[in-house]
Design a protein around this motif. Sequence first.
Motif, PDB file in Angstrom:
ATOM      1  N   GLN A   1       1.233  -1.350   0.449  1.00 21.22           N
ATOM      2  CA  GLN A   1      -0.044  -0.534   0.166  1.00 21.22           C
ATOM      3  C   GLN A   1       0.957   0.673   0.341  1.00 21.22           C
ATOM      4  O   GLN A   1       0.472   2.713  -0.686  1.00 21.22           O
ATOM      5  N   GLN A   2       2.116   0.860   0.700  1.00 28.42           N
ATOM      6  CA  GLN A   2       3.046   2.623   0.396  1.00 28.42           C
ATOM      7  C   GLN A   2       2.070   3.540   1.382  1.00 28.42           C
ATOM      8  O   GLN A   2       3.283   4.265   1.905  1.00 28.42           O
ATOM      9  N   ASP A   3       1.039   3.459   1.678  1.00 31.92           N
ATOM     10  CA  ASP A   3       0.947   4.675   2.905  1.00 31.92           C
ATOM     11  C   ASP A   3       1.276   4.545   3.978  1.00 31.92           C
ATOM     12  O   ASP A   3       0.525   5.211   4.982  1.00 31.92           O
ATOM     13  N   GLY A   4       0.504   3.198   4.212  1.00 27.57           N
ATOM     14  CA  GLY A   4       0.531   2.479   5.582  1.00 27.57           C
ATOM     15  C   GLY A   4       1.545   1.959   6.247  1.00 27.57           C
ATOM     16  O   GLY A   4       2.685   2.499   5.076  1.00 27.57           O
ATOM     17  N   ARG A   5       1.805   2.115   7.825  1.00 30.20           N
ATOM     18  CA  ARG A   5       3.308   2.058   8.103  1.00 30.20           C
ATOM     19  C   ARG A   5       3.605   0.634   8.130  1.00 30.20           C
ATOM     20  O   ARG A   5       2.883  -0.213   8.849  1.00 30.20           O
ATOM     21  N   PRO A   6       4.024  -0.728   7.189  1.00 31.25           N
ATOM     22  CA  PRO A   6       4.525  -1.672   7.486  1.00 31.25           C
ATOM     23  C   PRO A   6       4.971  -2.226   8.783  1.00 31.25           C
ATOM     24  O   PRO A   6       5.353  -1.761   9.117  1.00 31.25           O
ATOM     25  N   ILE A   7       4.755  -3.260   9.018  1.00 27.40           N
ATOM     26  CA  ILE A   7       5.290  -4.308  10.504  1.00 27.40           C
ATOM     27  C   ILE A   7       6.791  -5.022   9.749  1.00 27.40           C
ATOM     28  O   ILE A   7       7.024  -5.243   8.491  1.00 27.40           O
ATOM     29  N   SER A   8       7.054  -4.378  10.789  1.00 28.55           N
ATOM     30  CA  SER A   8       8.825  -4.534  10.910  1.00 28.55           C
ATOM     31  C   SER A   8       9.026  -5.851   9.786  1.00 28.55           C
ATOM     32  O   SER A   8       8.232  -7.783  10.562  1.00 28.55           O
ATOM     33  N   LEU A   9       9.908  -6.120   9.026  1.00 30.93           N
ATOM     34  CA  LEU A   9      10.389  -7.501   8.318  1.00 30.93           C
ATOM     35  C   LEU A   9      10.761  -8.643   9.585  1.00 30.93           C
ATOM     36  O   LEU A   9      10.915  -9.578   9.545  1.00 30.93           O
ATOM     37  N   ARG A  10      10.669  -8.562  10.330  1.00 31.17           N
ATOM     38  CA  ARG A  10      11.757  -8.934  11.597  1.00 31.17           C
ATOM     39  C   ARG A  10      10.822  -9.289  12.600  1.00 31.17           C
ATOM     40  O   ARG A  10      10.790 -10.426  12.981  1.00 31.17           O
ATOM     41  N   TRP A  11       9.683  -8.330  12.643  1.00 31.85           N
ATOM     42  CA  TRP A  11       8.800  -9.269  13.058  1.00 31.85           C
ATOM     43  C   TRP A  11       7.928 -10.446  12.614  1.00 31.85           C
ATOM     44  O   TRP A  11       7.351 -11.439  12.892  1.00 31.85           O
ATOM     45  N   ALA A  12       7.758 -10.049  11.097  1.00 32.96           N
ATOM     46  CA  ALA A  12       7.157 -11.184  10.210  1.00 32.96           C
ATOM     47  C   ALA A  12       8.216 -12.730  10.141  1.00 32.96           C
ATOM     48  O   ALA A  12       7.749 -13.887  10.404  1.00 32.96           O
ATOM     49  N   ALA A  13       9.792 -12.358  10.175  1.00 33.96           N
ATOM     50  CA  ALA A  13       9.873 -13.455   9.990  1.00 33.96           C
ATOM     51  C   ALA A  13      10.120 -14.145  12.016  1.00 33.96           C
ATOM     52  O   ALA A  13      10.438 -15.363  12.075  1.00 33.96           O
ATOM     53  N   LEU A  14      10.304 -13.200  12.567  1.00 32.64           N
ATOM     54  CA  LEU A  14      10.298 -13.779  13.792  1.00 32.64           C
ATOM     55  C   LEU A  14       8.581 -14.609  14.112  1.00 32.64           C
ATOM     56  O   LEU A  14       8.443 -15.684  14.770  1.00 32.64           O
ATOM     57  N   ALA A  15       7.493 -13.796  13.743  1.00 33.96           N
ATOM     58  CA  ALA A  15       6.166 -15.039  13.509  1.00 33.96           C
ATOM     59  C   ALA A  15       5.951 -16.295  12.804  1.00 33.96           C
ATOM     60  O   ALA A  15       6.062 -17.013  13.539  1.00 33.96           O
ATOM     61  N   THR A  16       7.492 -15.962  11.089  1.00 32.38           N
ATOM     62  CA  THR A  16       7.622 -17.549  11.306  1.00 32.38           C
ATOM     63  C   THR A  16       8.544 -18.045  11.743  1.00 32.38           C
ATOM     64  O   THR A  16       7.849 -19.575  11.896  1.00 32.38           O
ATOM     65  N   ALA A  17       8.862 -17.632  12.360  1.00 33.65           N
ATOM     66  CA  ALA A  17       9.783 -18.816  13.361  1.00 33.65           C
ATOM     67  C   ALA A  17       9.639 -19.012  13.906  1.00 33.65           C
ATOM     68  O   ALA A  17       9.632 -20.845  14.804  1.00 33.65           O
ATOM     69  N   ILE A  18       8.568 -18.513  14.744  1.00 32.37           N
ATOM     70  CA  ILE A  18       7.921 -18.630  15.946  1.00 32.37           C
ATOM     71  C   ILE A  18       7.186 -20.209  15.742  1.00 32.37           C
ATOM     72  O   ILE A  18       7.270 -21.073  16.087  1.00 32.37           O
TER      73      ILE A  18
END
Length: 136
Positions: free
Chosen positions: A26-43
């Motif tokens: 969307q580029q206008d919203g504040r994205p979720i940090s890639l670190r949080w996405a990686a952490l969710a996947t790792a968990i």
Amino acid sequence: MIQRVARIAALVAVAVDGVGAWLDWQQDGRPISLRWAALATAIALVPCALAFVAAIAKRLRQPAGSLGAMRTIDTIRLPLVVPRGYVGAAVLGGIATLAAMGERFGLYIFFAGVALIALALSQARPRGAVRQLNRA
């Protein structure tokens, strides 16, 4: 029980990754940090791996078939069975990963694809005992 936990964890990880990709696109919203996405996947990968190892252990504990001739098709089958819906989700995750390559949000989709593949493997069940062609 572990399969249910793995299913929930993987679906939550896919949701986090999907929301992250959407917000990044969307580029206008504040994205979720890639670190949080990686952490969710790792968990999510931890219970998925435990469920897969439990399915393999259960298959190894099954008794081998009685002595006798086996059909060739039974000897080349994998010892685990994954429900078709989960296999389809894993394939779609892989296709989405390939389609998103080169995009800004591609890593989020990659993490979602990894979580979907782990989900499919976590839902594996041991295949039934090998049927014998000639029974004495």
